[in-house]
Design an enzyme around this catalytic site. Structure first.
Site, PDB file in Angstrom:
ATOM      1  N   SER A  46     -15.820  37.783  67.788  1.00 48.02           N
ATOM      2  CA  SER A  46     -17.177  37.392  67.393  1.00 48.02           C
ATOM      3  C   SER A  46     -17.605  37.740  65.970  1.00 48.02           C
ATOM      4  CB  SER A  46     -18.187  37.995  68.359  1.00 48.02           C
ATOM      5  OG  SER A  46     -18.287  37.159  69.468  1.00 48.02           O
ATOM      6  N   SER A  64     -19.567  34.953  68.487  1.00 49.81           N
ATOM      7  CA  SER A  64     -20.989  34.915  68.760  1.00 49.81           C
ATOM      8  C   SER A  64     -21.875  35.372  67.599  1.00 49.81           C
ATOM      9  CB  SER A  64     -21.286  35.782  69.971  1.00 49.81           C
ATOM     10  OG  SER A  64     -20.959  37.130  69.703  1.00 49.81           O
ATOM     11  N   LYS A  86     -27.662  41.513  63.847  1.00 50.95           N
ATOM     12  CA  LYS A  86     -27.364  40.700  65.031  1.00 50.95           C
ATOM     13  C   LYS A  86     -28.318  41.130  66.144  1.00 50.95           C
ATOM     14  CE  LYS A  86     -23.505  39.209  68.008  1.00 50.95           C
ATOM     15  NZ  LYS A  86     -22.060  39.300  68.299  1.00 50.95           N
TER      16      LYS A  86
HETATM   17  N1  GLN Z   1     -15.677  34.081  71.914  1.00 47.49           N
HETATM   18  C1  GLN Z   1     -15.350  35.212  72.726  1.00 47.49           C
HETATM   19  C2  GLN Z   1     -16.049  35.129  74.056  1.00 47.49           C
HETATM   20  O1  GLN Z   1     -16.780  34.218  74.258  1.00 47.49           O
HETATM   21  C3  GLN Z   1     -15.654  36.476  72.007  1.00 47.49           C
HETATM   22  C4  GLN Z   1     -17.052  36.911  72.065  1.00 47.49           C
HETATM   23  C5  GLN Z   1     -17.311  38.205  71.369  1.00 47.49           C
HETATM   24  O2  GLN Z   1     -16.462  38.714  70.618  1.00 47.49           O
HETATM   25  N2  GLN Z   1     -18.476  38.772  71.624  1.00 47.49           N
HETATM   26  O3  GLN Z   1     -15.855  35.953  74.896  1.00 47.49           O
END
Ligand code: GLN
Length: 464
Positions: free
Chosen positions: A165, A141, A66
């Site tokens: 994410s 993400s 990532k």
């Molecule tokens: N979808 C969540 C957010 O936008 C989680 C993001 C994440 O876990 N980095 O905050």
């Protein structure tokens, strides 16, 4: 993932992964690919094997990283413009551990910029497509990580999970993902989002691989003082007897096919002799609001370091110091990053701190207590990961609240610091992957993986 038999060389494995990465270029999975470095590393490993030298447990295994992990090999963008790819002088601790076991990074994969999002649409490098339906989002993400694994380009990818994410993209693409207990794996060298929730974890095609990756990466690190003394390697697996069913999440807001899949799983567990325990955790209705106060507050603080002075992008048309800060940040951050920085500064500002931030922290404590209470009544909880399967590209990106609602089931774990494993359980009638998550008390990660292996779909056993 088992190349210990040496039936195949590291070079051919890595070459195969690189070829597949090119074949699936239309999915927009990779932000950068480092072909020469990957092949050279593979050659080194093949030579070591030939000489009979000791190689690590991941010798020659290609993986995708990532793009928010720093690594000496490949530049870091966190899918934003503001890092103007950062050539890091260090490896993140997790990367260091993987590489010291012989894993080979073939490239860096797409994500929502700074991990803010649930669809990988907030990336400076464009959207990543879902592995099962290219009109749909990959989730986020860690969207690039999940699609790289689902399309079998690599057997595993690194991810981060601050509010879902790892688990949500894993479930949108029909693969496995683990968000460990908070503090299990060092975040040193990982671009910080919300430090009291951020976790490093992995996405893979089976739980055995995830277990090995946890074994390798878990443990205390003086460079991340939140890391726990290693508990993972020596944990005894506990087979659950009582499985919790969260009645609070059994509402019309959740897609009916997901609810049916969950109920079918619970029914079959009941037939197999497990006790199903109905749980009510009314405090969870505040979890999303709490998350979207605490995370922006921490984001506002963490992202203040990107100012155009120390590193990364700097605006060309700034006249003085204030303009350097302002224009750099205005031009370098994505819209969603700016939204969170502004929300975060608002909830922290005097006059609003008590009403929002402090109150959210108090409710967070109640959420932690509610999970402790739940795990005195059951051993694990089985729940949906997200309210719906993968949605269409463009469907929610212009409606931040609709996008935030995607996280309603996943953020609770991060607020409480407990682990969760996303597992594939089948498909919708239209062929989209369906996933669930197993949640356990702190430090139950190994047991969660073992049980997920028992109840999740088996993906191509022959590839292991
Ligand atoms: N979808 C969540 C957010 O936008 C989680 C993001 C994440 O876990 N980095 O905050």
């Amino acid at each position: 993932m088992k190349i210990a038999s040496r039936d195949i060389s590291a070079v051919s494995l890595v070459q195969e992964a690189l070829d597949k990465a090119k074949k699936y270029a239309d999915y927009n999975i990779f932000i950068s690919i480092n072909e020469d470095a990957a092949i050279n590393r593979a050659k080194e490993i093949d030579e070591k094997i030939e000489k009979g030298e000791k190689v690590g447990r991941l010798a020659g295994v290609p993986y995708a990283c990532k793009d928010n992990f720093l690594s000496k090999n490949g530049a870091t963008t966190a899918a934003s413009k503001i890092l103007e790819p950062l050539k890091a002088p260090i490896n993140a601790t997790a990367i260091e551990k993987l590489e010291s076991e012989g894993a080979i990074m073939i490239g860096r994969v797409n994500m929502d910029a700074f991990a803010h999002g649930s669809s990988t649409e907030n990336s400076y490098f464009g959207v990543t497509k879902n592995s099962a339906d290219t009109e749909r989002v990959a989730g986020g993400s860690s969207g690039g990580s999940a699609v790289a694994v689902a399309l079998d380009i690599v057997p595993f990818a690194t991810g981060t999970d601050t509010g879902g994410s790892i688990r949500q993209p894993a479930s949108f693409n029909g693969v496995y993902g683990i968000k460990p207990t908070y503090g299990t794996i060092s975040r040193y060298g990982v671009v910080a989002m919300a430090s009291s929730l951020d976790c490093v974890g992995f996405i893979a095609r089976n739980t055995e691989d995830l277990d090995l990756l946890m074994d390798i990466c878990a443990g205390q690190d003086v460079k991340d003082l939140t890391t726990l003394p290693d508990y993972y390697v020596n944990t005894e697996v506990q087979e659950p007897k009582k499985i919790g069913f969260l009645k609070d999440f059994d509402s019309d807001a959740i897609d009916v096919e997901i609810r049916d899949a969950l109920k079918a799983k619970l029914d079959s567990l009941k037939k197999d002799g497990y006790e199903i325990v109905d749980l009510e955790m009314p405090i969870l209705k505040y979890a999303l609001a709490v998350y979207y106060i605490i995370t922006p507050a921490e984001i506002a603080s963490n992202l203040s370091r990107y100012d155009g002075i120390r590193y990364g992008y700097r605006s060309d048309n700034a006249k003085d110091l204030n303009e350097i800060y302002g224009k750099t940040r205005f031009e370098g951050f994505m819209k969603e990053n700016k939204r969170r920085i502004m929300t975060g500064n608002f909830v922290l500002s005097s006059g609003f701190y008590d009403a929002y931030y402090l109150k959210a922290q108090k409710v967070r404590t109640l959420i932690i207590k509610a999970f402790e209470d739940a795990f005195s009544k059951c051993d694990m909880i089985l729940s949906p990961v997200s309210p719906n399967p993968a949605f269409k590209i463009g469907e929610k990106v212009n409606d931040p609240v609709a996008m935030y609602m995607e996280d309603i089931l996943s953020v609770t774990l991060n607020l409480a610091g407990v682990p969760g494993v996303a597992l594939p359980v089948g498909q919708t009638k239209s062929g989209l992957p369906l996933g669930l998550q197993l949640i356990g008390p702190r430090r139950s990660d190994k047991s969660l993986l073992k049980f997920a292996e028992k109840i999740g779909c088996k993906l191509d056993e022959e590839n292991k």
